[in-house]
Write a protein that holds these residues in place. Structure first.
Motif, PDB file in Angstrom:
ATOM      1  N   LEU A 373       5.537  -1.433   3.253  1.00 60.18           N
ATOM      2  CA  LEU A 373       5.920  -0.022   3.152  1.00 60.18           C
ATOM      3  C   LEU A 373       5.671   0.509   1.749  1.00 60.18           C
ATOM      4  O   LEU A 373       5.276   1.664   1.564  1.00 60.18           O
ATOM      5  N   LEU A 374       5.901  -0.362   0.734  1.00 58.18           N
ATOM      6  CA  LEU A 374       5.740   0.073  -0.652  1.00 58.18           C
ATOM      7  C   LEU A 374       4.277   0.307  -1.013  1.00 58.18           C
ATOM      8  O   LEU A 374       3.955   1.267  -1.704  1.00 58.18           O
ATOM      9  N   VAL A 375       3.391  -0.616  -0.576  1.00 61.96           N
ATOM     10  CA  VAL A 375       1.993  -0.501  -1.031  1.00 61.96           C
ATOM     11  C   VAL A 375       1.190   0.430  -0.128  1.00 61.96           C
ATOM     12  O   VAL A 375       0.185   0.986  -0.561  1.00 61.96           O
ATOM     13  N   GLN A 376       1.645   0.630   1.105  1.00 60.89           N
ATOM     14  CA  GLN A 376       0.846   1.354   2.090  1.00 60.89           C
ATOM     15  C   GLN A 376       0.390   2.744   1.643  1.00 60.89           C
ATOM     16  O   GLN A 376      -0.755   3.107   1.897  1.00 60.89           O
ATOM     17  N   PRO A 377       1.246   3.527   0.949  1.00 54.13           N
ATOM     18  CA  PRO A 377       0.751   4.842   0.529  1.00 54.13           C
ATOM     19  C   PRO A 377      -0.346   4.762  -0.528  1.00 54.13           C
ATOM     20  O   PRO A 377      -1.074   5.725  -0.741  1.00 54.13           O
ATOM     21  N   TRP A 378      -0.445   3.645  -1.229  1.00 55.46           N
ATOM     22  CA  TRP A 378      -1.337   3.559  -2.389  1.00 55.46           C
ATOM     23  C   TRP A 378      -2.598   2.755  -2.106  1.00 55.46           C
ATOM     24  O   TRP A 378      -3.642   3.002  -2.704  1.00 55.46           O
ATOM     25  N   ALA A 379      -2.508   1.759  -1.250  1.00 55.00           N
ATOM     26  CA  ALA A 379      -3.662   0.879  -1.070  1.00 55.00           C
ATOM     27  C   ALA A 379      -3.651   0.323   0.344  1.00 55.00           C
ATOM     28  O   ALA A 379      -2.622   0.357   1.029  1.00 55.00           O
ATOM     29  N   ALA A 380      -4.819  -0.180   0.784  1.00 59.04           N
ATOM     30  CA  ALA A 380      -4.872  -0.840   2.077  1.00 59.04           C
ATOM     31  C   ALA A 380      -4.144  -2.163   1.953  1.00 59.04           C
ATOM     32  O   ALA A 380      -4.465  -2.956   1.061  1.00 59.04           O
ATOM     33  N   PRO A 381      -3.117  -2.416   2.800  1.00 58.32           N
ATOM     34  CA  PRO A 381      -2.349  -3.660   2.667  1.00 58.32           C
ATOM     35  C   PRO A 381      -3.232  -4.905   2.633  1.00 58.32           C
ATOM     36  O   PRO A 381      -2.935  -5.856   1.905  1.00 58.32           O
ATOM     37  N   SER A 382      -4.343  -4.890   3.366  1.00 56.91           N
ATOM     38  CA  SER A 382      -5.146  -6.109   3.408  1.00 56.91           C
ATOM     39  C   SER A 382      -5.788  -6.416   2.051  1.00 56.91           C
ATOM     40  O   SER A 382      -6.103  -7.562   1.752  1.00 56.91           O
ATOM     41  N   ASP A 383      -5.955  -5.376   1.187  1.00 61.04           N
ATOM     42  CA  ASP A 383      -6.505  -5.644  -0.149  1.00 61.04           C
ATOM     43  C   ASP A 383      -5.508  -6.394  -1.017  1.00 61.04           C
ATOM     44  O   ASP A 383      -5.884  -7.047  -1.990  1.00 61.04           O
ATOM     45  N   LEU A 384      -4.230  -6.235  -0.697  1.00 60.38           N
ATOM     46  CA  LEU A 384      -3.200  -6.839  -1.544  1.00 60.38           C
ATOM     47  C   LEU A 384      -2.562  -8.052  -0.868  1.00 60.38           C
ATOM     48  O   LEU A 384      -1.519  -8.532  -1.299  1.00 60.38           O
TER      49      LEU A 384
END
Lengths: 516, 231
Positions: A373-384
């Motif tokens: 939920l935290l990273v989703q607005p900023w980046a594609a989760p699969s990249d992280l």
């Protein structure tokens, strides 16, 4: 000055750990704020999660008693090696353990082959009984270790005294063994309960369906299949409440256990007569068979395919080793700083102790959902996927390494605090010359545990990974799901070999550098 | 001069006061019954025990804000004087540079100190391979290297036999003469005090009394000491 530096670093590390656990929780709480109503199946999921954890922990503890007693009172060739080997399932990647169990207990496995020979209908390894079977397989070694340590902690003189007083076995049990079991078993039960509550990989592979879904698995399905983040957040909140309650209730009952050291020592307890002998032979034989046959099955199944392992497996192995090593370095460093700070005592030590144990109240998928939920607005989760996996590994293994280090850190200050201070030995020099050499054994063992568990971890990564960021356990799981069983077995063998090698290397480093 | 200025030590119902001074280079025995506070007094001087009130001064400087390692003091404790995982030479080297990055000159000093206390050839041994007397010698050699003007000994030789203990105290005296250090020795044994120290401090009944000449002290013991020595 040393104290100042440790205090500042300790506060910094504690703040990071607290942020790592609480920020995802905050994200979950915000998202679940709308509070999507519970689906009728959710009560069933919650009930199954609790039920399987309690039954698994109870069975592991009950079965551990006769096995540990047999190992405590018999000597035979290869006893030390057997004890070491029987500890292996605890370090085994869960996905590999499941493969081994399927090979032995599955539809075309050894057990059903025997049953068919006797004309009995085959039993299924899938569903609730499979989940419990896998949990007992994974945790029985831990329970046996803890109970065996309890047996060996009874001084030999007591048994000699009992013998000289002519105690019958029942009286020995009443006066010596039952008090020990009362002290040891609650701790073993609590540890296994906490581990099984956050069961994901076992439920993913052997469970599923309305009758055998854990909360962790339900979170995964909500994110991965339904992409219903609100529901995932709501389930995460449920899981957190469950884990936090159990952790608070159970963790204080837990005494840290150490592996390896001292357990190879010759037994002092002796039992005479054919009855006990038969019982002991059965206990050791059945336990060894139960724990070692699946391991053997993986090796047999995997070896032929080893030459033709696809490149993707090796690439995933490389990613997994990288994740494991970074997780290990970060976890051990954080645990060391926190343990040293708490062992020093003074104001704030209690708060830091609480923060070091805070991750026990959460779980892999709760952390994963929050971070998603935290990273989703900023980046594609699969990249992280990989950084997030490292973060989850560090958070979830920190309490265990911390608990291993804390008593030793206390001894370090009690024995050598004054000497170090009087020589003006502090800061980096103190760490290099005193702390690390004196704590080498628990540091090495702890690092080995984190490395092996991170290597085999199949949790958060399942939420995030694409094909390019899959770790080795995930690749094994996907191969299994695609029924490419021979390739999966070969990849599993690679995974086991790397996990055990990492554990062995770190543990050997610790034993090598262990101060005399 | 080491000055204890209206020093008050207290902990869990225990209380000890001291208000006196000792000149540089003096040798002082501290004697008294168990639990009277002999070790606590030494801990306070070394900086391990914070006084309730009063000051510890060295040559007029208040030591309250000075950390134990930075005080003009070397300590020999009852035990744990050496790190068991470091070699004898490394344990000595800590006295010169706590991070053990010794210059060639400093390494030579370590060798000389070992020869001086009769441990030549033991440099690479671990403390576990040494006898009790040899451990005492190694700790003294490190004090020799640190060359601090105050040496505090909290019964470090209590576990040794009488002959060996006398030998170690003679070595302490030599080390003290070479470095000109003020030595304070906690002991249970009047013989140690008479053989080693020119001055004696009696710690009893909550007071560490001002030092008095040892010979006169034992020739005409005060009542508190008579009770301790027995008939």
């Amino acid at each position: 000055m040393a104290r100042g530096a440790v205090a500042v670093t300790g506060a910094g590390v504690a703040a990071l750990v607290a942020a790592l656990v609480l920020l995802p929780l905050g994200a979950v709480a915000l998202r679940a704020g709308a509070w999507p109503s519970l689906v009728p199946g959710d009560a069933q999921t919650l009930w199954f999660t609790l039920w399987q954890a309690v039954v698994s922990a109870l069975l592991s503890c009950l079965l551990a008693v006769p096995v540990a007693r047999a190992l405590a009172r018999r000597r035979f060739a290869g006893r030390g090696a057997l004890i070491t080997l029987m500890g292996a399932p605890f370090l085994l990647p869960v996905i590999v353990a499941v493969m081994g169990l399927i090979a032995v207990f599955g539809r075309s496995g050894l057990v059903n082959g025997l049953l068919a020979g006797l004309g009995v209908a085959p039993v299924s390894i899938y569903g609730a009984q499979g989940v419990v079977l896998a949990h007992v397989f994974l945790n029985l070694p831990l329970a046996v270790r803890m109970v065996l340590q309890g047996w060996q902690s009874i001084p030999a003189e007591r048994f000699r005294l009992a013998e000289s007083l002519g105690f019958a076995p029942a009286q020995v049990a009443l006066h010596l063994e039952r008090p020990m079991l009362r002290a040891v078993l609650p701790g073993a039960f609590a540890v296994i309960l906490v581990v099984c509550l956050t069961c994901f990989a076992v439920a993913l592979t052997l469970g599923g369906g309305p009758k055998a879904t854990t909360v962790e698995l339900a979170i995964y399905q909500a994110v991965r299949f339904d992409f219903d983040l609100g529901r995932a957040a709501m389930l995460s909140g449920l899981q957190f409440a469950l884990c936090a309650t159990i952790a608070v209730l159970a963790w204080r009952a837990v005494t840290p256990t150490s592996f390896g050291a001292g357990l190879g020592r010759a037994p002092v307890v002796q039992a005479r007569g054919a009855g006990p002998l038969l019982a002991d032979v059965l206990a050791i034989g059945l336990a060894a068979g139960f724990l070692l046959l699946p391991l053997g099955a993986i090796v047999l199944r995997g070896l032929p395919g080893l030459a033709e392992v696809p490149v993707a497996v090796w690439a995933a192995a490389g990613r997994s080793v990288t994740v494991a090593l970074i997780s290990t370095a970060a976890t051990v460093a954080a645990a060391l700083v926190l343990a040293l700070r708490v062992a020093q005592g003074g104001p704030g030590a209690l708060v830091l102790d609480g923060i070091a144990l805070l991750p026990l109240a959460t779980s892999g998928l709760v952390l994963g959902t929050g971070l998603f939920l935290l990273v989703q607005p900023w980046a594609a989760p699969s990249d992280l996927a990989l950084p997030v996996t490292v973060a989850a590994n560090v958070a979830l293994s920190l309490p265990f390494v911390y608990r291993l280090l804390l008593p030793e850190a206390r001894v370090l200050f009690a024995d050598y605090g004054r000497l170090s201070d009087s020589l003006g030995l502090h800061g980096a020099a103190w760490l290099r010359l005193v702390a690390v050499p004196r704590l080498a054994r628990p540091l090495g063992f702890g690092a080995g545990l984190v490395a092996a568990l991170s290597m085999g971890d199949l949790g958060v990564i399942a939420l995030f990974a694409s094909d390019q960021t899959a770790t080795l356990p995930l690749v094994v799981q996907r191969l299994m799901a695609a029924y490419r069983i021979d390739t999966a077995a070969a990849a599993a063998l690679v995974l086991v070999a790397i996990s055990f090698a990492l554990f062995w290397a770190f543990d050997a480093w610790g034993r090598w550098h262990a101060a005399t | 001069m080491l000055q204890l200025d209206r020093l008050v030590l207290a902990q869990d119902g225990f209380r000890l006061t001291a208000d006196w001074s000792v000149p540089c280079g003096e040798r002082v025995a501290i004697i008294g019954p168990s639990g009277a506070g002999k070790s606590t007094l030494l801990s306070a001087i070394a900086g391990f025990f914070e006084p309730v009130s009063g000051r510890v001064l060295w040559k007029g400087q208040d030591l309250a804000k000075v950390s134990p390692g930075a005080r003009p003091i070397s300590s020999l404790f009852q035990d744990q004087n050496l790190f068991p995982h470091l070699s004898v030479a490394q344990n000595l080297g800590l006295g010169l540079r706590p991070d053990l990055r010794l210059s060639r000159d400093q390494a030579r000093q370590v060798e000389q100190a070992l020869v001086r206390v009769g441990l030549s050839g033991m440099a690479e041994r671990r403390p576990g391979q040494l006898s009790g007397g040899q451990i005492g010698r190694a700790a003294l050699a490190r004090a020799l290297l640190r060359a601090r003007p105050i040496l505090l000994l909290d019964e470090p030789f209590a576990a040794l036999g009488p002959a060996l203990k006398a030998e170690m105290l003679a070595l302490v005296a030599e080390v003290a003469d070479e470095t000109g250090a003020l030595v304070m020795l906690v002991t249970h044994d009047p013989k140690d005090a008479m053989g080693f120290a020119r001055q004696t401090v009696l710690v009893a009944e909550g007071v560490a009394q001002a030092p008095v000449p040892t010979a006169a002290f034992f020739a005409n013991p005060p009542p508190a000491l008579r009770a301790y020595l027995g008939p």
